[in-house]
Scaffold this motif. Sequence first.
Motif: not given
Length: 283
Positions: A5-16, A174-178
Amino acid sequence: MTYVIHGATGAQGGPVAAALIAAGKSVSALTRKVDVVLPGARVVAADCSSVAELTEAYRGADGVFVHLPVVPEEDRLTYARNIADAVRAARPARVVFSTSGFPVDAPGDGASAVSTLAGLLADSGVSHAVIAPELFLENLLLPPVVGPVREQGVLGYPLPVGFGVSWASHLDIADAAVALFERTDVGGVVAVGQYPAVTGPELAEAFGDRLGRDVVYRAITPEEFRAFIAPMLGEGPAADVAEGYRASAALPDRSIAPERSAQKLLGVTPRSTSQWLADIGLE
């Protein structure tokens, strides 16, 4: 199964990352900072300026979630090409790329970083999908936006009063990515956002209902918005954002196409504004 996950600690990647961790998946959080801690995930130091580091991070992955950072476009183009080179070299099983609200135009000479990466992924031979939101509801939480909502009952934003937008939240991405990691039969562009599109006064009404007060919508100019956000983003990125809103004002709306929507393709319905406000616990 491992997901990078890119940006896993950020606003968009975090929820993913959070959604995958909650589902019991193995998550590798890509970061440039080696001292980051993300419970439930393995932190991997990798920089988008290094094809070798990205390739090593992607190798053997069941899925990679990508979005480009808000930096000067020249850097974004470099990152886009590096990510695509790493995907071709590492051959992860699936790539999901969020455009972060930037338009996907025809690839080629002069194409944007988003369009370049979308085109290169299409040519890579790797299973992939492109998540295409319009605007993020989280933009409304910027201090210059939500502050006047709380203090004055005024929601100011750089879009005309009757302009409809298919807003989406980072939680919806996040819902769509999963779902797209599981639904490998769905490829191409998947539009994520509210449908029908929502106007500024409708946003203001949802904020008013949540806060228990009257809230009105005020259309501000892109230049006013640029001045508000420049201290947070920097002058260059803020100017790019303002230019995007000037371009939006020339369109009839920013509504998703229902035939390519997450609702139709994945059975995933984005949150209403009221539901999003409840989910984030705005007070």
